[in-house]
Design an enzyme around this catalytic site. Structure first.
Site, PDB file in Angstrom:
ATOM      1  N   LYS A 134       0.846  -1.200   0.000  1.00  0.00           N
ATOM      2  CA  LYS A 134       0.000   0.000   0.000  1.00  0.00           C
ATOM      3  C   LYS A 134       0.883   1.252   0.000  1.00  0.00           C
ATOM      4  O   LYS A 134       1.354   1.665  -1.042  1.00  0.00           O
ATOM      5  CB  LYS A 134      -0.941  -0.026   1.205  1.00  0.00           C
ATOM      6  CG  LYS A 134      -2.127  -0.976   1.058  1.00  0.00           C
ATOM      7  CD  LYS A 134      -1.801  -2.357   1.504  1.00  0.00           C
ATOM      8  CE  LYS A 134      -3.022  -3.220   1.711  1.00  0.00           C
ATOM      9  NZ  LYS A 134      -2.649  -4.619   2.003  1.00  0.00           N
ATOM     10  N   HIS A 192     -15.763 -15.563   0.679  1.00  0.00           N
ATOM     11  CA  HIS A 192     -15.969 -14.539  -0.356  1.00  0.00           C
ATOM     12  C   HIS A 192     -15.073 -14.710  -1.578  1.00  0.00           C
ATOM     13  O   HIS A 192     -15.439 -14.326  -2.674  1.00  0.00           O
ATOM     14  CB  HIS A 192     -15.804 -13.140   0.243  1.00  0.00           C
ATOM     15  CG  HIS A 192     -14.479 -12.907   0.900  1.00  0.00           C
ATOM     16  ND1 HIS A 192     -14.114 -13.507   2.085  1.00  0.00           N
ATOM     17  CD2 HIS A 192     -13.419 -12.158   0.529  1.00  0.00           C
ATOM     18  CE1 HIS A 192     -12.901 -13.116   2.416  1.00  0.00           C
ATOM     19  NE2 HIS A 192     -12.448 -12.297   1.489  1.00  0.00           N
TER      20      HIS A 192
HETATM   21  N1  F0G Z   1      -3.674  -4.733   7.243  1.00  0.00           N
HETATM   22  C1  F0G Z   1      -4.487  -3.951   6.521  1.00  0.00           C
HETATM   23  C2  F0G Z   1      -5.068  -2.724   7.131  1.00  0.00           C
HETATM   24  C3  F0G Z   1      -4.778  -4.289   5.187  1.00  0.00           C
HETATM   25  O1  F0G Z   1      -5.595  -3.503   4.475  1.00  0.00           O
HETATM   26  C4  F0G Z   1      -4.198  -5.451   4.626  1.00  0.00           C
HETATM   27  C5  F0G Z   1      -4.490  -5.841   3.247  1.00  0.00           C
HETATM   28  C6  F0G Z   1      -3.349  -6.237   5.420  1.00  0.00           C
HETATM   29  C7  F0G Z   1      -3.107  -5.842   6.733  1.00  0.00           C
HETATM   30  C8  F0G Z   1      -2.708  -7.488   4.899  1.00  0.00           C
HETATM   31  O2  F0G Z   1      -1.681  -7.170   4.048  1.00  0.00           O
HETATM   32  O3  F0G Z   1      -2.387  -8.129   1.852  1.00  0.00           O
HETATM   33  O4  F0G Z   1      -0.010  -7.487   2.296  1.00  0.00           O
HETATM   34  O5  F0G Z   1      -0.979  -9.472   3.376  1.00  0.00           O
HETATM   35  N2  F0G Z   1      -5.410  -5.336   2.559  1.00  0.00           N
HETATM   36  C9  F0G Z   1      -5.719  -5.590   1.169  1.00  0.00           C
HETATM   37  C10 F0G Z   1      -6.981  -4.871   0.803  1.00  0.00           C
HETATM   38  C11 F0G Z   1      -5.737  -7.009   0.784  1.00  0.00           C
HETATM   39  O6  F0G Z   1      -7.490  -5.097  -0.325  1.00  0.00           O
HETATM   40  O7  F0G Z   1      -7.474  -4.038   1.579  1.00  0.00           O
HETATM   41  P1  F0G Z   1      -1.259  -8.127   2.817  1.00  0.00           P
END
Ligand code: F0G
Length: 458
Positions: A259, A450
Site C-alpha cells: 500500500k 468470499h
Molecule cells: N492490514 C491492513 C489494514 C490491510 O488492508 C491489509 C491488506 C493487510 C493488513 C494485509 O496485508 O495483503 O499485504 O498481506 N489489505 C488488502 C486490501 C488485501 O485489499 O485491503 P497483505
C-alpha cells in the site's frame, strides 16, 4: 480568489493497455464467473478497483532501484538500505522483512498471541483477525461508536474508544492482553484515520498496563495526511514529521508495503524491543526466510526503500487522496449513498441504501458489484454479508451493520477520466436500481468464502 487546483506531481512515462469488452460480453463473463468478481480474468476488467494493494504504479526511481538489488542470502546491501530508510522515517531500530503484511502478522503473533489472548483494536483487518483467531485468541473491537453511522461526519472515524479499551482491560485483565492493534488508517472502517490525540491516549493506556501497542501500518502515510488536514496544530508540520511522531507512540508495527510503500509485493515488522525482535527472528526463519530477506528479493527491498520516501511526500499524498475524494464528490452529486467522510484509499458505496428492496441476506453489495461490472467494466469488492461469513459456531449468517461496495483506487494508475467512467457506470446502475435483483449462494467454502463462493440470481 479561485482555489488552486491540485495536479499529480508526476507524468506518465509508460502505458499499459486495458481492454474494454462490450456490455454483452461482460454479461457473459460474469455469468461464467458465477457472479463472483474474484473469478473474473483481470483482462476482462476495464478499471480494476478490487484493491489498492500491490496494484500501484512504481516510479522511474523505483524501477531503476530494482537494478541495484543485492540478492545475497545473508546481509545484503539492499536489506541495509531498506532497514536504514525504515529507521530514518519511522524510528524503529529493529526490522524484519516479510513477503507481505499478513506474513508480518503471522510472525509477530506467533511470538505474542496464545490461546485465550485478548487483542483489542479498531476494527481489525480480516487477515489480522484471522491470525489472532487461528491461534484461538479473541479480537475485541473498540472503535468509537460514530464509526458505525455511515453518514455521520467525524474527522477521525478510525479512532479507538479509550473507555472501551479501559473496560476491556478491566474485564479480561492486562496479563491476558499481549498487544493492542491500532490500524492506521482503519481499512475495515472505511479507510478512516486515527487522530494524533487518539494515538497518544491509546499509548498512555497501553503504557499504564504494560501492554504493547502495535500499529497495523499499511496506510500510515495516508493517516498522516489526514492528521495534517484535520488535526488542529498539525497543519504546518511535514508528513515526515507527523509520521515520526505517530510511530513514536508505538512499540512496533506490521506493514503491508503493497500500500503506502507503493510496491507490488513485500512487507515488514519493525520494533523497538530487541528481545521481541529476537523472538520474531526464529519465526521469520521458519515461515519467511532468513532475517535479512524474509521472503523479499533484494530488488524489492530496494524499491521498498525508495517507495517509502515517495509515499511520505505531501504532493504525492495530496494528489492521491484528492483523486479518491473527487470520485466521492462526483458520486455524492449524483445522489448515490456513500460512507462519509471519504476514505483515504477508497470510496465505499452504501448498498443497503442503494438497494433498499434487496434484503441483506441476498447480498446487496455483491449485487452492486456485479451490476457495476456489467455496466462499465469496473470491478469493486463486496465488504458486507458475504465477507462477514458465517458464525464459526452456529454456522448462521452474520450480516454486518453496514453493507458496502468498496472502490479502492490504486496509486498513480488511473486518470480522472477513468474516475468519470466509474461515476458514469454507477449512475447507470442507480437509474435502473429498482430492477436489480438479489443473489443467493450456490456453493461456499467453510471459511473465507468470499474469494471462491459462487452465486445465482434470485
Ligand atoms: N492490514 C491492513 C489494514 C490491510 O488492508 C491489509 C491488506 C493487510 C493488513 C494485509 O496485508 O495483503 O499485504 O498481506 N489489505 C488488502 C486490501 C488485501 O485489499 O485491503 P497483505
Amino acid at each position: 480568489m479561485e482555489k488552486m487546483p491540485y495536479a499529480e506531481p508526476w507524468r506518465v512515462k509508460m502505458v499499459e493497455h486495458i481492454n474494454m469488452l462490450s456490455k454483452e460480453e461482460r454479461q457473459k463473463k460474469i455469468e461464467e464467473a458465477e457472479f463472483n468478481l474474484f473469478n473474473l480474468s483481470a483482462e476482462d476488467v476495464y478499471i480494476d478497483l478490487i484493491t489498492d494493494s500491490g496494484t500501484s504504479a512504481m516510479s522511474d526511481k523505483q524501477w531503476s532501484a530494482l537494478m541495484l538489488g543485492d540478492e545475497a542470502y545473508a546481509g545484503s546491501k539492499s536489506f541495509k538500505k531498506m532497514k536504514n530508510k525504515i529507521t530514518e522515517l519511522l524510528g524503529f531500530p529493529f526490522v524484519l522483512p516479510t513477503h507481505q503484511g499478513r506474513a508480518a502478522e503471522n510472525v509477530l503473533f506467533s511470538a505474542l498471541v496464545k490461546e485465550g489472548s485478548i487483542v483489542p483494536g479498531n476494527a481489525h483487518f480480516d487477515t489480522t483477525k484471522g491470525h489472532i483467531e487461528y491461534r484461538k485468541g479473541i479480537c475485541v473491537d473498540c472503535t468509537i461508536d460514530e464509526a458505525s453511522n455511515p453518514t455521520l461526519y467525524h474527522p477521525f472515524k478510525g479512532n479507538l474508544d479509550p473507555d472501551k479499551l479501559e473496560n476491556t482491560i478491566q474485564k479480561y485483565g492486562a496479563e491476558n492482553i499481549p498487544l493492542v492493534v491500532l490500524t492506521v488508517t482503519c481499512n475495515t472502517g472505511g479507510g478512516q484515520p486515527v487522530s494524533m490525540e487518539n494515538i497518544k491516549s491509546v499509548h498512555e493506556i497501553c503504557k499504564k498496563y504494560s501492554i504493547k501497542l502495535i500499529f497495523d501500518s499499511a496506510r500510515f502515510s495516508e493517516n498522516a495526511y489526514f492528521i495534517k488536514q484535520r488535526d488542529p496544530g498539525f497543519e504546518n508540520k511535514s508528513i515526515k514529521e507527523i509520521v515520526k511522531e505517530m510511530f513514536s507512540y508505538a512499540d512496533g508495527m506490521t506493514m503491508s508495503a503493497k500500500k503506502d510503500a507503493i510496491i507490488n509485493m513485500g512487507g515488514f515488522i519493525a520494533l523497538n524491543s530487541e528481545a521481541l525482535y529476537r523472538e520474531c527472528c526464529t519465526f521469520n526463519i521458519i515461515f519467511e526466510g532468513y532475517i535479512t530477506y524474509g521472503g523479499m528479493s533484494g530488488r524489492d527491498m530496494e524499491t521498498l526503500a525508495a517507495g517509502l520516501e515517495e509515499g511520505t511526500d505531501f504532493n504525492y499524498l495530496q494528489a492521491r487522496i484528492s483523486q479518491v475524494a473527487y470520485l466521492g464528490e462526483q458520486l455524492k452529486k449524483a445522489g448515490i449513498p456513500l460512507l462519509e467522510p471519504f476514505g483515504g484509499h477508497a470510496i465505499y458505496v452504501d448498498a443497503m441504501k442503494f438497494f433498499p428492496h434487496i434484503p441483506q441476506i441476498q447480498y446487496p453489495a455483491q449485487v452492486l458489484g456485479v451490476e457495476l461490472y456489467v455496466e462499465a467494466g469496473v470491478r469493486g469488492v463486496e465488504i458486507g454479508t458475504v465477507l462477514a461469513d458465517r458464525d464459526p459456531v452456529s454456522r448462521q449468517e452474520r450480516p454486518p451493520k453496514i453493507e458496502l461496495l468498496r472502490l479502492a483506487i490504486p496509486r498513480r494508475v488511473y486518470t480522472n477520466n477513468h474516475i468519470d467512467m466509474i461515476v458514469w457506470g454507477l449512475k447507470q446502475v442507480w437509474n435502473r436500481r429498482n430492477e436489480c435483483k438479489g443473489l443467493k449462494i450456490k456453493w461456499e467454502a467453510p471459511i473465507m468464502r468470499h474469494f471462491t463462493a459462487t452465486f445465482e440470481k434470485i
